[in-house]
Design an enzyme around this catalytic site. Structure first.
Site, short mmCIF file in Angstrom:
data_model
loop_
_atom_site.label_atom_id
_atom_site.label_comp_id
_atom_site.label_asym_id
_atom_site.label_seq_id
_atom_site.Cartn_x
_atom_site.Cartn_y
_atom_site.Cartn_z
N GLY A 215 0.79 -1.29 -0.04
CA GLY A 215 -0.09 0.00 -0.05
C GLY A 215 0.72 1.20 0.06
N GLY B 111 -0.27 4.48 -1.60
CA GLY B 111 -1.69 5.24 -0.93
C GLY B 111 -1.04 6.54 -0.05
N PHE B 112 -1.81 7.09 0.67
CA PHE B 112 -1.56 8.22 1.40
C PHE B 112 -0.50 7.97 2.63
CE2 PHE B 112 -3.59 10.28 5.49
CZ PHE B 112 -2.76 11.58 5.41
N ILE B 113 -0.79 7.18 3.48
CA ILE B 113 0.19 6.97 4.67
C ILE B 113 1.45 5.83 4.06
CG2 ILE B 113 0.55 5.90 6.77
CD1 ILE B 113 -2.48 6.30 7.42
N ASP C 218 -7.86 2.83 14.91
CA ASP C 218 -8.69 2.74 16.16
C ASP C 218 -10.07 2.79 16.22
OD1 ASP C 218 -9.29 5.27 14.87
OD2 ASP C 218 -9.06 6.79 16.26
N LYS D 116 -10.98 -4.63 9.33
CA LYS D 116 -9.75 -4.33 10.16
C LYS D 116 -9.41 -5.23 11.26
CE LYS D 116 -6.86 -1.84 8.66
NZ LYS D 116 -5.63 -1.93 7.81
P1 NAD Z 1 -5.23 4.69 1.00
O1 NAD Z 1 -6.74 4.30 0.96
O2 NAD Z 1 -4.91 6.12 1.03
O3 NAD Z 1 -4.12 3.84 0.61
C1 NAD Z 1 -4.43 2.40 0.45
C2 NAD Z 1 -3.44 1.66 -0.47
O4 NAD Z 1 -3.54 0.44 -0.57
C3 NAD Z 1 -3.61 2.47 -1.94
O5 NAD Z 1 -2.16 2.67 -2.63
C4 NAD Z 1 -4.13 1.12 -2.81
O6 NAD Z 1 -3.83 1.13 -4.09
C5 NAD Z 1 -3.59 -0.15 -2.12
N1 NAD Z 1 -4.29 -1.33 -2.20
C6 NAD Z 1 -5.63 -1.33 -2.12
N2 NAD Z 1 -6.15 -2.62 -2.11
C7 NAD Z 1 -5.14 -3.14 -2.40
C8 NAD Z 1 -4.90 -4.69 -2.77
N3 NAD Z 1 -5.95 -5.63 -3.01
N4 NAD Z 1 -3.64 -5.15 -3.12
C9 NAD Z 1 -2.40 -4.07 -3.14
N5 NAD Z 1 -2.85 -3.08 -2.58
C10 NAD Z 1 -3.82 -2.50 -2.41
O7 NAD Z 1 -5.13 4.29 2.83
P2 NAD Z 1 -4.19 5.05 4.01
O8 NAD Z 1 -5.31 6.27 4.55
O9 NAD Z 1 -2.91 5.24 3.53
O10 NAD Z 1 -4.40 3.90 4.89
C11 NAD Z 1 -3.17 2.98 4.94
C12 NAD Z 1 -3.50 2.05 6.10
O11 NAD Z 1 -3.51 2.53 7.33
C13 NAD Z 1 -4.61 1.22 6.01
O12 NAD Z 1 -4.60 -0.25 6.35
C14 NAD Z 1 -5.80 1.94 6.96
O13 NAD Z 1 -6.37 0.96 7.49
C15 NAD Z 1 -4.76 2.37 7.92
N6 NAD Z 1 -5.02 3.55 8.70
C16 NAD Z 1 -5.35 4.85 8.08
C17 NAD Z 1 -5.78 5.79 8.75
C18 NAD Z 1 -6.13 7.30 8.05
O14 NAD Z 1 -6.27 8.09 8.69
N7 NAD Z 1 -6.09 7.09 6.93
C19 NAD Z 1 -5.73 5.88 10.09
C20 NAD Z 1 -5.22 4.76 10.90
C21 NAD Z 1 -4.97 3.58 10.17
O1 DAU Z 2 -9.57 6.79 12.83
C1 DAU Z 2 -9.02 6.32 11.69
C2 DAU Z 2 -9.75 6.16 10.30
O2 DAU Z 2 -9.93 7.54 9.88
C3 DAU Z 2 -9.10 5.37 9.31
O3 DAU Z 2 -8.94 4.00 9.68
C4 DAU Z 2 -9.81 5.55 8.08
O4 DAU Z 2 -8.85 4.71 7.07
C5 DAU Z 2 -9.85 6.83 7.63
O5 DAU Z 2 -10.41 7.08 6.59
C6 DAU Z 2 -10.47 7.75 8.95
O6 DAU Z 2 -11.83 7.48 8.82
P1 DAU Z 2 -12.97 8.33 9.07
O7 DAU Z 2 -14.23 7.84 8.75
O8 DAU Z 2 -12.84 9.10 10.48
O9 DAU Z 2 -12.40 9.79 8.02
P2 DAU Z 2 -13.14 10.64 7.05
O10 DAU Z 2 -12.32 11.67 6.73
O11 DAU Z 2 -14.33 9.79 6.12
O12 DAU Z 2 -14.32 11.22 8.01
C7 DAU Z 2 -13.90 12.07 9.14
C8 DAU Z 2 -15.06 12.44 9.75
O13 DAU Z 2 -15.95 13.55 9.08
C9 DAU Z 2 -16.19 11.58 10.18
O14 DAU Z 2 -16.82 11.71 11.34
C10 DAU Z 2 -17.04 11.63 9.03
C11 DAU Z 2 -17.18 12.97 8.71
N1 DAU Z 2 -17.52 13.20 6.89
C12 DAU Z 2 -16.70 12.64 6.28
C13 DAU Z 2 -16.75 12.98 4.83
C14 DAU Z 2 -16.07 12.38 3.99
C15 DAU Z 2 -18.39 14.31 6.90
O15 DAU Z 2 -18.95 15.04 7.67
N2 DAU Z 2 -18.54 14.67 5.56
C16 DAU Z 2 -17.86 14.02 4.53
O16 DAU Z 2 -18.10 14.20 3.51
#
Ligand code: NAD
Ligand code: DAU
Length: 354
Positions: free
Chosen positions: A12, A15-17, A136, A164
């Site tokens: 991954g 992706g973002f992280i 979380d 997850k």
């Molecule tokens: P993201 O959606 O930005 O990136 C996910 C990446 O995984 C992408 O590059 C995508 O192409 C790749 N991917 C998806 N399906 C795949 C597959 N079947 N095979 C290979 N690659 C695949 O996600 P993110 O926000 O960077 O999150 C990364 C990890 O961290 C995830 O496991 C998520 O659950 C966890 N996480 C995210 C957050 C957050 O705030 N974004 C917080 C806590 C934990």
């Molecule tokens: O807590 C960690 C999680 O944070 C990660 O595991 C997930 O991958 C990540 O996507 C994120 O999940 P959330 O659902 O908290 O994130 P999101 O940005 O989608 O939404 C943040 C908050 O904002 C949530 O309470 C929903 C709200 N929201 C979101 C969107 C997209 C809105 O009010 N309007 C919107 O259009």
């Protein structure tokens, strides 16, 4: 044979992280070969890694973790010592409309990686490590008080968080059953550059630029604990090198915001940066139908990682938020590229058709 001290598989990484973690490891550890495995779904973008793509210790492999054979082959091709597993379907709203993708990638994909690593390591776990990145959200939803610790029982409430949670359990089961050298971390909401604009912060930045409504679910009173993505990557580096096997580590920003307060703060900063009259962007705030099963509040108690590994956030929220907004304003081409194509269809279905 490999000339590298270690071969590290990051899944991954486009992706973002993942892209922040790949960048950190490629730059900080020139003696490690970093293999970035990614399927390049809508959320994966190689443009996130332009600055390091030609580094001699970086290799990209396009593959799907749901393909067990491909995972076995990867471990036959590279002498992988460590896996840092981030690949996942990560957006809660998409898990509500299409749960199966989450079951396949987040659960089956994780098991495929564990099996491939176990087969390749063949009982010799010396110097090996499988690090699983989780959220979380597996702990469920908090009321007005309290925080999630590593001992909080799991109570996932969306298809995303349930998938997850399932993968966390399986990873830890491989530790207990097969002695696999695993470690798990559960992090709060990240923010920063390269965040796909389906998530709240980049979606609102993009919509403010285009004078489009800012969709706030329900009353905007849900609370999230926001952490700068670079600090998450720093925590993952520490856990990879020093975290105890078989353990879980919570990671959080100690930085709780209601969604509405966060979006109002964003509007104020955007007005200033775009030279708009104060109050202009906030007029775009639009309350829309709530997310199904919307968790009220998340808050992480990060005492364990602070006391054991000395980690704490290095960037204050005000600074990280400004840096993030500046990045989006300076990288409009990136934003335009990732929001062209399938993003438009997703956006229509999620917001316009309601
Ligand atoms: P993201 O959606 O930005 O990136 C996910 C990446 O995984 C992408 O590059 C995508 O192409 C790749 N991917 C998806 N399906 C795949 C597959 N079947 N095979 C290979 N690659 C695949 O996600 P993110 O926000 O960077 O999150 C990364 C990890 O961290 C995830 O496991 C998520 O659950 C966890 N996480 C995210 C957050 C957050 O705030 N974004 C917080 C806590 C934990
Ligand atoms: O807590 C960690 C999680 O944070 C990660 O595991 C997930 O991958 C990540 O996507 C994120 O999940 P959330 O659902 O908290 O994130 P999101 O940005 O989608 O939404 C943040 C908050 O904002 C949530 O309470 C929903 C709200 N929201 C979101 C969107 C997209 C809105 O009010 N309007 C919107 O259009």
């Amino acid at each position: 044979m490999s000339n590298f001290e270690k071969n590290i598989l990051i899944t991954g990484g486009a992706g973002f992280i993942g892209s922040h973690l790949v960048r950190l490891f490629v730059n900080k550890y020139p003696n490690y070969r970093i293999i970035n495995l990614d399927k390049l779904t809508y959320a994966g973008n190689l443009a996130n890694l332009r600055d390091i793509e030609n580094a001699p210790n970086y290799t990209f492999v396009k593959a799907d973790i749901v393909d067990a054979e491909a995972m076995d082959k990867l471990f036959e091709t590279y002498p992988i010592d460590g896996v840092i597993h981030l690949a996942a379907e990560s957006h809660v709203d998409r898990s509500i409309s299409n749960p199966m993708e989450f079951i396949f990638t987040n659960i089956v994909g994780t098991v495929n990686l564990l099996n491939a690593a176990r087969k390749s390591w063949n009982g010799n776990f010396e110097g090996k490590r499988f690090q699983h990145i989780s959220t979380d959200e597996v702990y469920g939803s908090l009321g007005e008080t309290g925080m999630f610790t590593e001992e909080t029982p799991y109570d996932p409430r969306s298809p995303y968080s349930a998938s997850k949670a399932s993968s966390d359990h399986i990873v830890l089961a491989y530790y207990h059953t097969y002695g696999m050298p695993v470690v798990v971390s559960n992090c709060s909401n990240n923010y920063g550059s390269f965040h796909f604009p389906e998530k709240l912060i980049p979606l609102c930045i993009n919509n403010i630029r285009h004078n489009k409504p800012l969709p706030i679910y329900g009353k905007g009173e849900n609370i999230r604990d926001w952490l700068y993505v670079v600090d998450h990557a720093r925590a993952l580096d520490l856990i990879f090198h020093k975290g105890r096997l078989g353990e879980k580590y919570n990671i959080g920003g100690n930085n709780e915001w209601t969604n509405i307060d966060l979006v109002k703060k964003l509007c104020e900063i955007m007005d200033r940066k775009l030279d708009r009259t104060p109050g202009t962007s906030a007029q775009l705030i639009t309350y829309v139908k709530d997310r199904a099963g919307h968790d009220l509040r998340y808050a992480i108690d990060a005492t364990k990682i602070r006391e054991e590994l000395g980690w704490e956030p290095s960037i204050k929220f005000d600074e990280g938020f400004e840096l993030t907004i500046d990045w989006y304003l300076e990288n409009q081409k990136w934003l335009e590229d990732v929001t062209s194509g399938s993003y438009q269809k997703y956006y229509e279905k999620q917001y316009v058709a309601r």
